[in-house]
Design an enzyme around this catalytic site. Structure first.
Site, PDB file in Angstrom:
ATOM      1  N   ARG A  61       0.853  -1.185   0.000  1.00  0.00           N
ATOM      2  CA  ARG A  61       0.000   0.000   0.000  1.00  0.00           C
ATOM      3  C   ARG A  61       0.887   1.233   0.000  1.00  0.00           C
ATOM      4  NH1 ARG A  61      -1.497   2.858   4.322  1.00  0.00           N
ATOM      5  NH2 ARG A  61      -1.656   1.191   5.851  1.00  0.00           N
ATOM      6  N   HIS A  90      -3.967   4.414   4.415  1.00  0.00           N
ATOM      7  CA  HIS A  90      -5.085   3.479   4.368  1.00  0.00           C
ATOM      8  C   HIS A  90      -6.313   4.157   3.776  1.00  0.00           C
ATOM      9  CE1 HIS A  90      -7.670   0.178   5.655  1.00  0.00           C
ATOM     10  NE2 HIS A  90      -8.502   1.075   6.146  1.00  0.00           N
ATOM     11  N   TYR A 103       3.324   5.847  11.556  1.00  0.00           N
ATOM     12  CA  TYR A 103       3.614   4.473  11.981  1.00  0.00           C
ATOM     13  C   TYR A 103       4.583   3.721  11.069  1.00  0.00           C
ATOM     14  CZ  TYR A 103      -0.286   3.618   8.681  1.00  0.00           C
ATOM     15  OH  TYR A 103      -1.110   3.608   7.583  1.00  0.00           O
TER      16      TYR A 103
END
Length: 427
Positions: free
Chosen positions: A313, A317, A326
């Site tokens: 990805r 998100h 993160y």
């Protein structure tokens, strides 16, 4: 005295998975095991799943570093089909970019990009038959684009405007398109898995020849629905392709929390006795070939196939997510399997069937097509301007005949709206 003394044993410790890189870390994927393209063998579609367990641990790859298609999984696609696949990926990327900006401009509340994962949906769509049923998660909008769904219709749903065929009852990007074999997206994780297996079982029970394909993220394999679906798929040899999109990250937790440290996600197939493949998800030819192979197995009554699509990805998100909190900002650019659009473009150029100039023109044409569709969709309204459907349409489409208690509730709502002076009641 009952029991045994363990004074000499160390205390137990709990293992908590940790990602390889955190924000601010330098990224080095040199130790990453990427098998060479063309190395994985291709079993016959009639072989028993137990005969190719190694394919759940390796990586089916077709495109090498020079853009050449090599090995037994090469689907030998025509240049015209390759160009159509590439255009669908480019169009998907342009669509994502414009809808992302629309959300940032307050025109809609939410959006999810597929950047880095374009091959996962687009290549699969071209390998499936047009009447095969797709049960997507929320990042497979490429299925609709590859199957020719009008961009305006997709945007109307994102804007929840007067042109939204779902009447504003679904979150943006949770499409439902019966015309294109695209089952309604659910915000609840992995509900689509038992639905897809049930649909496939029904198709087999009726003696039909259509199959189902379903997608979920790797984190969703921790859901009970995933395992219930695998059990039914194995027991009844349902004609379904079960895709696990391993893009390395859930919303903010890495794939290790779903079990990636212990084994591959394709290896879950072995425990259920179904066929398993682990595939380079950034290689459009490999995704196409694996999907076609699994589809042929399903149509020959050989049962289900679980495909782990190993990808990354590239962005957040969703528009509600900030991946810099993160993971390392360097990860996306360092991902060793590259960019699916670039890899397919380079393959066509290596064949002498494309050029950088043609690609630049296509980028421009796709961006213009998306811009024109956005203009048409926004003529129907945008989410940021409030409700676009009559308020009492909330009650429509649930029951064929509305029960008395809902009729009372609807009338109570309309009475309150009229008393408030708000303009949303149906006239």
């Amino acid at each position: 005295m009952a029991g045994h003394s363990r004074a000499n044993l160390p205390p137990l410790s709990l293992h908590v998975p940790e990602p390889r890189f955190r924000p601010g870390d330098a990224v080095d994927f040199n130790g990453f095991d990427v098998p060479p393209a063309g190395a994985a063998r291709r079993p016959d579609t009639g072989d028993a799943p137990a005969d190719f367990h190694e394919l759940s641990y390796g990586l089916v790859r077709v495109l090498d570093d020079e853009g050449h298609a090599v090995g037994p999984w090469d689907p030998k696609l025509s240049p015209d089909l390759l160009r159509r696949m590439l255009r669908s990926m480019v169009l998907l990327r342009a669509f994502d970019e414009r809808m992302f900006r629309a959300q940032r401009q307050g025109k809609t509340s939410f959006y999810m990009k597929a950047r880095g994962e374009e091959a996962v949906a687009v290549a699969a769509a071209y390998a499936l038959d047009a009447d095969d049923m797709c049960f997507p998660s929320y990042r497979q909008q490429g299925l609709l684009i590859a199957r020719g769904c009008p961009l305006v219709d997709m945007m109307n749903q994102i804007y929840s405007n007067t042109g939204d065929k779902l009447g504003g009852k679904q979150l943006p990007i949770m499409y439902s398109e019966k015309r294109f074999g695209f089952f309604s997206i659910s915000g609840n994780l992995t509900t689509q898995y038992p639905q897809a297996v049930g649909w496939a079982m029904a198709s087999a029970a009726k003696g039909d020849n259509r199959i189902a394909a379903v997608w979920c993220g790797e984190g969703s394999t921790a859901e009970g629905d995933f395992h219930s679906a695998c059990t039914f798929a194995a027991v009844y040899r349902a004609p379904v392709i079960m895709n696990v999109v391993n893009n390395q990250w859930a919303i903010s937790s890495f794939s290790g929390f779903a079990g990636a440290e212990a084994t591959t996600f394709a290896a879950r197939a072995i425990g259920y006795g179904i066929a398993g493949l682990r595939v380079d998800g950034n290689d459009g030819l490999a995704v196409y070939a694996a999907t076609m192979w699994a589809a042929e197995r399903a149509r020959l009554n050989q049962g289900s196939t679980l495909i782990e699509l190993f990808t990354y990805r590239a962005e957040g998100h969703s528009t509600s997510d900030d991946p810099t909190q993160y993971r390392s900002a360097e990860e996306s650019g360092a991902w060793p399997l590259g960019d699916p659009v670039v890899r397919l473009k380079d393959h066509l150029i290596a064949l002498g069937e494309w050029s950088e100039e043609q690609h630049a023109e296509q980028d421009k044409a796709c961006a213009e097509e998306v811009r024109a569709a956005q203009k048409a969709a926004e003529a129907n309204g945008i989410l940021g301007h409030g409700l676009h459907q009559p308020l009492d349409s909330l009650f429509d489409g649930v029951f064929e005949e509305m029960p008395w208690h809902l009729q009372e509730q609807r009338q109570q709502m309309l009475d309150e709206e009229e008393a408030s002076g708000r303009p949303w009641a149906r006239k």
